[in-house]
Write an enzyme that holds these catalytic residues in place. Structure first.
Site, PDB file in Angstrom:
ATOM      1  N   LYS A 164     -22.880 -97.416 -45.140  1.00 18.19           N
ATOM      2  CA  LYS A 164     -23.527 -96.739 -46.254  1.00 18.19           C
ATOM      3  C   LYS A 164     -23.248 -95.242 -46.125  1.00 18.19           C
ATOM      4  CE  LYS A 164     -27.776 -94.939 -45.636  1.00 18.19           C
ATOM      5  NZ  LYS A 164     -29.193 -94.736 -45.578  1.00 18.19           N
ATOM      6  N   HIS A 194     -28.119-101.642 -42.100  1.00 16.96           N
ATOM      7  CA  HIS A 194     -28.720-101.937 -40.800  1.00 16.96           C
ATOM      8  C   HIS A 194     -30.201-102.293 -40.913  1.00 16.96           C
ATOM      9  CE1 HIS A 194     -29.230 -97.589 -41.272  1.00 16.96           C
ATOM     10  NE2 HIS A 194     -30.363 -97.760 -40.636  1.00 16.96           N
ATOM     11  N   HIS A 256     -31.560 -99.542 -48.857  1.00 18.52           N
ATOM     12  CA  HIS A 256     -32.401-100.421 -48.041  1.00 18.52           C
ATOM     13  C   HIS A 256     -33.538-101.082 -48.821  1.00 18.52           C
ATOM     14  CE1 HIS A 256     -30.207 -98.579 -44.914  1.00 18.52           C
ATOM     15  NE2 HIS A 256     -30.864 -97.448 -44.909  1.00 18.52           N
ATOM     16  N   LYS A 353     -39.843 -88.261 -46.451  1.00 20.84           N
ATOM     17  CA  LYS A 353     -39.746 -87.569 -45.159  1.00 20.84           C
ATOM     18  C   LYS A 353     -41.004 -86.737 -44.988  1.00 20.84           C
ATOM     19  CE  LYS A 353     -35.308 -88.394 -44.215  1.00 20.84           C
ATOM     20  NZ  LYS A 353     -34.936 -89.199 -43.050  1.00 20.84           N
ATOM     21  N   LYS A 358     -44.962 -92.801 -39.620  1.00 14.87           N
ATOM     22  CA  LYS A 358     -43.687 -93.536 -39.661  1.00 14.87           C
ATOM     23  C   LYS A 358     -44.035 -94.996 -39.916  1.00 14.87           C
ATOM     24  CE  LYS A 358     -39.842 -94.888 -36.651  1.00 14.87           C
ATOM     25  NZ  LYS A 358     -38.748 -94.688 -37.581  1.00 14.87           N
TER      26      LYS A 358
END
Ligand SMILES: NC(=O)c1ccc[n+]([C@@H]2O[C@H](COP(=O)([O-])OP(=O)(O)OC[C@H]3O[C@@H](n4cnc5c(N)ncnc54)[C@H](OP(=O)(O)O)[C@@H]3O)[C@@H](O)[C@H]2O)c1
Length: 511
Positions: A164, A194, A256, A353, A358
């Site tokens: 990508k 991934h 993704h 971001k 997370k």
């Protein structure tokens, strides 16, 4: 489909001296080697322009393997390093392929790899088409078209893994697909994502199709909305120069999160086989409504983090970022899937971001019961509110797991509270987390495309996000959310317009 063994091959990595090769590809391969999972006869040939000998290259990779591989041993590395070769060449020059071919032969002869070749494009995306063209001209791809092969299984294969980003918009993705199609058959093209190597994304298929209790509820009749979130606590760090040309929508949502959406929304495949699964994912992408430019502003929210305590500093002040940049570091969009299963159920995709946590998760919120039997009983008492709807949370990372919220009676007088059934993936099954690249590389060596994107999926995903690429939608976003938050206010408004609210877990909540 029973997994077949990965076949011996020469893995030709274009972009050998680069970041991805040293930080991800080689450490992941080395870990597989240490586990005894790489095929006997695997050779790795790195190609980039920097002048190096085989030994220089091995030495360069050693320090990175020591840092990033989970199973580093001196002895293991010494054995693995012997299978690595290097070719200094400019892969955009057709003449360079004489040397590259000869080094492929050299590596193959020494490692007994046979004639299978797995190309890996780990270079800047603007070089992809040129390198594919050179591979095509070189005569290295001999597989021929499937329909005219007499005994396909006996013939050597040539496959290509493409990193990508896959294009910057629909047109460029189509152009890249055409370039690939001129050199390779679709079944030899591995567009890597991934994210899809992550255990829990695969577990989504198991959760849905190895159980009977979820599937009857997995539709418009019972599900009110679906949220897919991928949040990062860090800012763009040293990737400012790259990120400023991409933005959150291109970097995460188009690639993704659209893949996760397809896995959540697809119909059950007839078989656990790559062709069956990909066919179902394509059908979902085909049904995503492409909104008009007029509808787009009401179906998206963009943001750019400003400065704030504990944050990385305002995005616009970052290295490599234009001081007047309107690139979004936060994006949320609403998509609708116009088919019988999902009509009317909003799918909210969000990424950012410098966020509060997370976290990558899928949240399915169920509809409320048609009649509220219990609120009238406690009327007049404090905390007497209609109970929240059931919710299924699938955590992809970190703290991989699944939780289901439902309502239960508190002992004593009639009072209801929420209960959580919580399944922690690591606690139950143990095991160390595996770098996603390793299993994906093995899949490519065994010819399993389940976790790789089909051309139609990529183009379908681009079609769906194209209306949201309009620069006008990003006007005035600079600093519209503080670091450590869940994004700009407009993101909450986006859901509120559909009567929904984001799942924003607190620090203490795992799910
Ligand atoms: N890094 C990551 O974590 C990551 C994650 C996801 C996707 N990706 C994608 O993976 C690709 C590679 O990323 P990267 O971070 O590794 O980039 P990078 O560090 O800039 O590496 C690029 C590599 O390409 C080589 N190269 C440049 N021109 C070449 C040419 N004409 N012929 C042969 N080799 C050439 C460079 O080496 P020489 O200068 O020696 O030729 C270098 O080895 C990009 O498409 C990126 O978007 C990267």
């Amino acid at each position: 489909m029973k997994p077949t063994a990965p076949a011996p091959c020469v893995l030709v990595v274009f972009g050998a001296s680069g970041d991805l090769t040293r930080r991800k590809i080689i450490p992941a391969l080395f870990d597989l080697f240490q586990r005894g999972q790489t095929p006997r006869g695997l050779a790795v040939l790195g190609v980039s322009r920097t002048e190096m000998s085989d030994d220089d290259f091995r030495q360069h990779l050693r320090e990175w393997a020591e840092r990033f591989a989970t199973r580093f041993t001196e002895d293991g590395w010494a054995r693995f390093a012997r299978t690595i070769y290097y070719c200094a060449a400019d892969a955009t020059e057709p003449e360079a392929f004489e040397q590259i071919s000869s080094d492929i032969d050299r590596a193959s002869a020494e490692q007994d790899s046979g004639s299978n070749i797995l190309f890996y494009l780990s270079v800047a995306p603007q070089l992809y088409e040129r390198i594919i063209e050179c591979i095509n001209q070189s005569g290295l791809v001999t597989e021929g078209k499937r329909w005219c092969s007499i005994n396909r299984d006996a013939a050597p294969w040539q496959r290509i893994i493409v990193e990508k980003p896959f294009g910057v918009d629909l047109r460029s993705a189509q152009s890249l697909n055409r370039a690939l199609g001129r050199a390779f058959e679709e079944e030899s093209i591995y567009r890597i994502d991934h994210y899809l190597g992550k255990e829990l994304v695969q577990n989504l298929l198991v959760l849905r199709f190895a159980n009977t209790i979820f599937e009857p509820l997995w539709n418009r009749r019972y599900i009110r909305d679906v949220q897919i979130t991928a949040a990062e606590k860090v800012g763009v760090e040293s990737r400012g120069a790259f990120y400023d040309h991409a933005g959150a929508l291109r970097d995460m949502i188009q690639s993704h999160l659209m893949q996760v959406l397809a896995l959540v929304a697809m119909e059950p495949p007839g078989r656990y086989a790559d062709t069956h699964i990909r066919r179902e994912k394509i059908k979902v992408t085909d049904c995503i409504r492409v909104v008009t430019p007029d509808e787009a502003p009401l179906r998206c929210a963009f943001g750019q983090y400003g400065s704030g305590p504990g944050g990385p500093g305002a995005y616009r002040e970052g290295k490599g970022v234009a001081p007047d940049s309107t690139t979004e570091t936060f994006a949320a969009i609403r998509l609708d899937i116009d088919n019988w299963r999902w009509s009317g159920v909003p799918f909210f995709l969000r990424t950012g971001k410098a966020m509060a946590r997370k976290l990558t998760e899928v949240v399915l919120t169920f509809r409320e019961p048609p009649i509220d039997l219990f609120t009238p009983i406690c009327e007049g008492e404090p905390e007497c509110v209609r109970r929240p709807p059931n919710r299924l949370i699938i955590n992809i990372q970190p703290d991989e797991g699944i939780s289901l919220r439902f309502e239960g009676k508190v002992p004593g007088a009639m009072r209801i509270d929420s209960i959580k059934l919580d399944f922690d993936y690591l606690a139950r099954f143990g095991g160390e987390p595996i770098e996603a690249y390793g299993p994906l590389l093995l899949d490519a060596m065994r010819g399993d495309q389940t976790l790789f994107k089909h051309r139609d999926e990529v183009e379908g995903a681009w079609s769906a996000v194209m209306p949201f690429l309009d620069p006008g939608l990003r006007r005035g976003i600079a600093g519209n959310y503080p670091p450590g938050s869940w994004g700009p206010r407009e993101s909450e408004d986006l859901l509120a317009r559909s009567g929904c609210a984001w799942h924003n877990p607190s620090d203490e909540e795992t799910r």
